[in-house]
Write a protein that holds these residues in place. Structure first.
Motif, PDB file in Angstrom:
ATOM      1  N   MET A   1       0.822  -1.208   0.000  1.00 33.75           N
ATOM      2  CA  MET A   1       0.000   0.000   0.000  1.00 33.75           C
ATOM      3  C   MET A   1       0.858   1.260   0.000  1.00 33.75           C
ATOM      4  SD  MET A   1      -2.901   1.458  -0.130  1.00 33.75           S
ATOM      5  CE  MET A   1      -4.058   0.109   0.115  1.00 33.75           C
ATOM      6  N   GLY A   2       1.999   1.216   0.710  1.00 33.58           N
ATOM      7  CA  GLY A   2       2.872   2.384   0.760  1.00 33.58           C
ATOM      8  C   GLY A   2       3.414   2.756  -0.611  1.00 33.58           C
ATOM      9  N   LYS A   3       3.836   1.755  -1.391  1.00 35.51           N
ATOM     10  CA  LYS A   3       4.354   2.021  -2.740  1.00 35.51           C
ATOM     11  C   LYS A   3       3.260   2.559  -3.651  1.00 35.51           C
ATOM     12  CE  LYS A   3       8.117  -1.351  -2.631  1.00 35.51           C
ATOM     13  NZ  LYS A   3       8.696  -2.576  -3.272  1.00 35.51           N
ATOM     14  N   PHE A   4       2.054   2.041  -3.499  1.00 37.77           N
ATOM     15  CA  PHE A   4       0.941   2.524  -4.314  1.00 37.77           C
ATOM     16  C   PHE A   4       0.629   3.979  -4.004  1.00 37.77           C
ATOM     17  CE2 PHE A   4      -3.647   3.368  -4.523  1.00 37.77           C
ATOM     18  CZ  PHE A   4      -3.854   3.219  -5.887  1.00 37.77           C
ATOM     19  N   LEU A   5       0.594   4.329  -2.710  1.00 36.17           N
ATOM     20  CA  LEU A   5       0.307   5.707  -2.324  1.00 36.17           C
ATOM     21  C   LEU A   5       1.387   6.659  -2.817  1.00 36.17           C
ATOM     22  CD1 LEU A   5      -0.952   5.158   1.342  1.00 36.17           C
ATOM     23  CD2 LEU A   5      -2.328   5.844  -0.625  1.00 36.17           C
ATOM     24  N   LYS A   6       2.640   6.252  -2.670  1.00 34.82           N
ATOM     25  CA  LYS A   6       3.735   7.124  -3.115  1.00 34.82           C
ATOM     26  C   LYS A   6       3.729   7.278  -4.632  1.00 34.82           C
ATOM     27  CE  LYS A   6       8.728   7.738  -3.096  1.00 34.82           C
ATOM     28  NZ  LYS A   6      10.044   7.240  -2.616  1.00 34.82           N
ATOM     29  N   THR A   7       3.529   6.184  -5.350  1.00 36.86           N
ATOM     30  CA  THR A   7       3.512   6.256  -6.812  1.00 36.86           C
ATOM     31  C   THR A   7       2.378   7.141  -7.303  1.00 36.86           C
ATOM     32  OG1 THR A   7       4.449   4.028  -6.973  1.00 36.86           O
ATOM     33  CG2 THR A   7       3.356   4.904  -8.926  1.00 36.86           C
ATOM     34  N   THR A   8       1.212   7.006  -6.693  1.00 32.18           N
ATOM     35  CA  THR A   8       0.065   7.833  -7.074  1.00 32.18           C
ATOM     36  C   THR A   8       0.354   9.307  -6.832  1.00 32.18           C
ATOM     37  OG1 THR A   8      -1.456   6.027  -6.532  1.00 32.18           O
ATOM     38  CG2 THR A   8      -2.389   8.237  -6.707  1.00 32.18           C
ATOM     39  N   ARG A   9       0.930   9.617  -5.681  1.00 29.53           N
ATOM     40  CA  ARG A   9       1.255  11.011  -5.371  1.00 29.53           C
ATOM     41  C   ARG A   9       2.272  11.569  -6.349  1.00 29.53           C
ATOM     42  NH1 ARG A   9       5.087  13.993  -3.655  1.00 29.53           N
ATOM     43  NH2 ARG A   9       6.503  12.239  -3.383  1.00 29.53           N
TER      44      ARG A   9
ATOM     45  N   CYS B   1       8.417   7.582   3.859  1.00 35.16           N
ATOM     46  CA  CYS B   1       8.708   6.745   5.029  1.00 35.16           C
ATOM     47  C   CYS B   1       8.033   5.379   4.926  1.00 35.16           C
ATOM     48  CB  CYS B   1       8.287   7.457   6.312  1.00 35.16           C
ATOM     49  SG  CYS B   1       6.547   7.956   6.356  1.00 35.16           S
ATOM     50  N   LEU B   2       6.863   5.331   4.283  1.00 34.62           N
ATOM     51  CA  LEU B   2       6.147   4.060   4.170  1.00 34.62           C
ATOM     52  C   LEU B   2       6.906   3.064   3.306  1.00 34.62           C
ATOM     53  CD1 LEU B   2       3.842   5.994   5.177  1.00 34.62           C
ATOM     54  CD2 LEU B   2       2.275   4.596   3.830  1.00 34.62           C
ATOM     55  N   THR B   3       7.610   3.556   2.297  1.00 35.74           N
ATOM     56  CA  THR B   3       8.261   2.657   1.345  1.00 35.74           C
ATOM     57  C   THR B   3       9.602   2.135   1.824  1.00 35.74           C
ATOM     58  OG1 THR B   3       9.255   4.537   0.180  1.00 35.74           O
ATOM     59  CG2 THR B   3       7.102   3.776  -0.597  1.00 35.74           C
ATOM     60  N   VAL B   4      10.212   2.759   2.838  1.00 40.58           N
ATOM     61  CA  VAL B   4      11.530   2.316   3.296  1.00 40.58           C
ATOM     62  C   VAL B   4      11.455   1.485   4.565  1.00 40.58           C
ATOM     63  CG1 VAL B   4      12.687   4.305   2.262  1.00 40.58           C
ATOM     64  CG2 VAL B   4      11.952   4.420   4.653  1.00 40.58           C
ATOM     65  N   CYS B   5      10.283   1.373   5.163  1.00 48.17           N
ATOM     66  CA  CYS B   5      10.146   0.646   6.426  1.00 48.17           C
ATOM     67  C   CYS B   5      10.080  -0.860   6.156  1.00 48.17           C
ATOM     68  CB  CYS B   5       8.900   1.103   7.180  1.00 48.17           C
ATOM     69  SG  CYS B   5       8.698   0.293   8.787  1.00 48.17           S
ATOM     70  N   CYS B   6      11.170  -1.569   6.472  1.00 50.07           N
ATOM     71  CA  CYS B   6      11.208  -3.023   6.263  1.00 50.07           C
ATOM     72  C   CYS B   6      10.331  -3.761   7.270  1.00 50.07           C
ATOM     73  CB  CYS B   6      12.643  -3.521   6.374  1.00 50.07           C
ATOM     74  SG  CYS B   6      13.753  -2.847   5.113  1.00 50.07           S
ATOM     75  N   ASP B   7      10.031  -3.126   8.399  1.00 49.01           N
ATOM     76  CA  ASP B   7       9.218  -3.767   9.435  1.00 49.01           C
ATOM     77  C   ASP B   7       7.719  -3.596   9.206  1.00 49.01           C
ATOM     78  OD1 ASP B   7      11.594  -4.397  10.889  1.00 49.01           O
ATOM     79  OD2 ASP B   7      11.635  -2.328  11.613  1.00 49.01           O
ATOM     80  N   LYS B   8       7.371  -2.800   8.194  1.00 52.81           N
ATOM     81  CA  LYS B   8       5.964  -2.475   7.934  1.00 52.81           C
ATOM     82  C   LYS B   8       5.296  -1.911   9.179  1.00 52.81           C
ATOM     83  CE  LYS B   8       5.455  -5.945   4.297  1.00 52.81           C
ATOM     84  NZ  LYS B   8       4.673  -7.103   3.799  1.00 52.81           N
ATOM     85  N   ALA B   9       6.062  -1.052   9.861  1.00 55.86           N
ATOM     86  CA  ALA B   9       5.583  -0.486  11.121  1.00 55.86           C
ATOM     87  C   ALA B   9       4.937   0.878  10.940  1.00 55.86           C
ATOM     88  CB  ALA B   9       6.743  -0.367  12.111  1.00 55.86           C
ATOM     89  N   ILE B  10       5.009   1.443   9.731  1.00 53.43           N
ATOM     90  CA  ILE B  10       4.454   2.769   9.487  1.00 53.43           C
ATOM     91  C   ILE B  10       3.282   2.653   8.528  1.00 53.43           C
ATOM     92  CG2 ILE B  10       4.935   5.109   8.670  1.00 53.43           C
ATOM     93  CD1 ILE B  10       7.783   4.756   9.372  1.00 53.43           C
ATOM     94  N   ARG B  11       2.179   3.276   8.910  1.00 54.29           N
ATOM     95  CA  ARG B  11       0.981   3.218   8.080  1.00 54.29           C
ATOM     96  C   ARG B  11       0.356   4.605   7.960  1.00 54.29           C
ATOM     97  NH1 ARG B  11      -3.095  -0.794  10.607  1.00 54.29           N
ATOM     98  NH2 ARG B  11      -2.557   0.467  12.430  1.00 54.29           N
ATOM     99  N   TYR B  12      -0.379   4.780   6.892  1.00 59.68           N
ATOM    100  CA  TYR B  12      -1.188   5.984   6.692  1.00 59.68           C
ATOM    101  C   TYR B  12      -2.607   5.568   7.018  1.00 59.68           C
ATOM    102  CZ  TYR B  12      -3.154  10.052   4.218  1.00 59.68           C
ATOM    103  OH  TYR B  12      -3.834  11.206   3.878  1.00 59.68           O
TER     104      TYR B  12
END
Length: 300
Positions: free
Chosen positions: A1-9, A246-257
């Motif tokens: 989801m993080g990559k999708f949000l960043k790509t869309t933006r 920040c969402l795309t670099v978090c390997c722990d998937k600890a950051i969400r929007y």
């Protein structure tokens, strides 16, 4: 989801940025339907008393955060381009990472107050050169005037002083962005400060799951807004421009929007003062509250 949000933006930002550049350079004069690219800018809308535009952006910010600053504002996109250009390689990014900085709250509100007071008493020179869209418009007008003067009548009509000052401001902002990211956007810009007041309580926000976070600090290193304090696991949404880096670099998937606010699965123990009814083995022993378990299974 993080990559999708960043790509869309990023895609939206590029399309809007290209359109605004063409509009300011006079290349879209034959397409009046695209004039809305200029009318949706906040400061010009305020000057034109387009209250509806300002209200809409207020509602959008209350719900999504400062997406105006990362997607619609041309100077904001320009800052992202220059900061990215200074960090193209992993070596450059490692040598010049972003870090959390304490917000300069007094300066932010002082700049906002100056812009508001100057607008009320009709000293428009101050708010005009504090407005990111106007400065960027002067910058493009200046380029159009010297590169293709005959392409647009607007560029020829811009005063030399205004175009020169606006160009110098944009160049200075670009240099700062290349070194530090978005400090100008989060300190000097009155539009960013005004939106930050609303974004502080936005419905959707960047949230850190402390149960998953391994404190690798990757999110803090890529935060161009310098608003992620990983020592406290909090994000200052008043300065966050919702870029989703920040969402795309978090390997722990600890950051969400998300609209949710994470709570610890195991709440930390709280120290309480011993009472007459609590017979502890030692007067200095820490007692657990009713809602938490003792880590050492000590009975009070």
């Amino acid at each position: 989801m993080g990559k999708f949000l960043k790509t869309t933006r990023v895609v939206l930002a590029i399309l809007l940025y290209a359109g605004i550049n063409c509009l300011l350079a006079g290349l879209l004069e034959a397409v009046p339907a695209l004039d809305w690219l200029g009318r949706i800018q906040i400061f010009p809308a305020l000057m034109a008393h387009a209250t509806l535009v300002v209200v809409i952006w207020g509602v959008v910010t209350l719900f999504f955060g400062r997406i105006y600053c990362s997607t619609v504002c041309p100077l904001g996109v320009f800052m992202d381009i220059t900061s990215r250009a200074a960090r193209l390689t992993p070596r450059q990014r490692a040598a010049n990472p972003y870090r959390f900085t304490v917000p300069l709250t007094a300066l932010r509100y002082a700049m906002l107050a100056v812009a508001c007071i100057a607008s009320v008493i009709s000293i428009l020179t101050i708010p005009v050169f504090l407005d990111p869209y106007t400065d960027y418009a002067y910058f493009i007008y200046c380029i159009a005037k010297f590169v293709a003067t005959s392409a647009t009548a607007k560029a020829a009509a811009v005063s030399t002083i205004g175009a020169t000052l606006g160009t110098l401001i944009v160049i200075g902002v670009g240099v700062v962005a290349a070194m530090r990211g978005r400090p100008v956007c989060n300190t000097v810009c009155p539009v960013g400060t005004a939106l930050g007041i609303l974004a502080r309580e936005s419905y959707l926000r960047i949230d850190i799951n402390t149960d998953l976070c391994s404190n690798c600090f990757e999110c803090e290193r890529v935060c161009k807004g310098s608003c992620i304090d990983l020592t406290q696991h909090v994000v200052d949404m008043s300065r966050c421009v919702v870029c989703f880096d920040c969402l795309t670099v978090c390997c722990d998937k600890a950051i969400r929007y998300t609209r949710n606010r994470h709570r610890l699965s195991f709440p930390l123990m709280q120290s309480v003062k011993p009472t007459a009814s609590a017979a502890c083995d030692s007067p200095t022993r820490v007692c657990a509250t009713k809602n938490s378990k003792s880590l050492f299974n000590n009975k009070c």
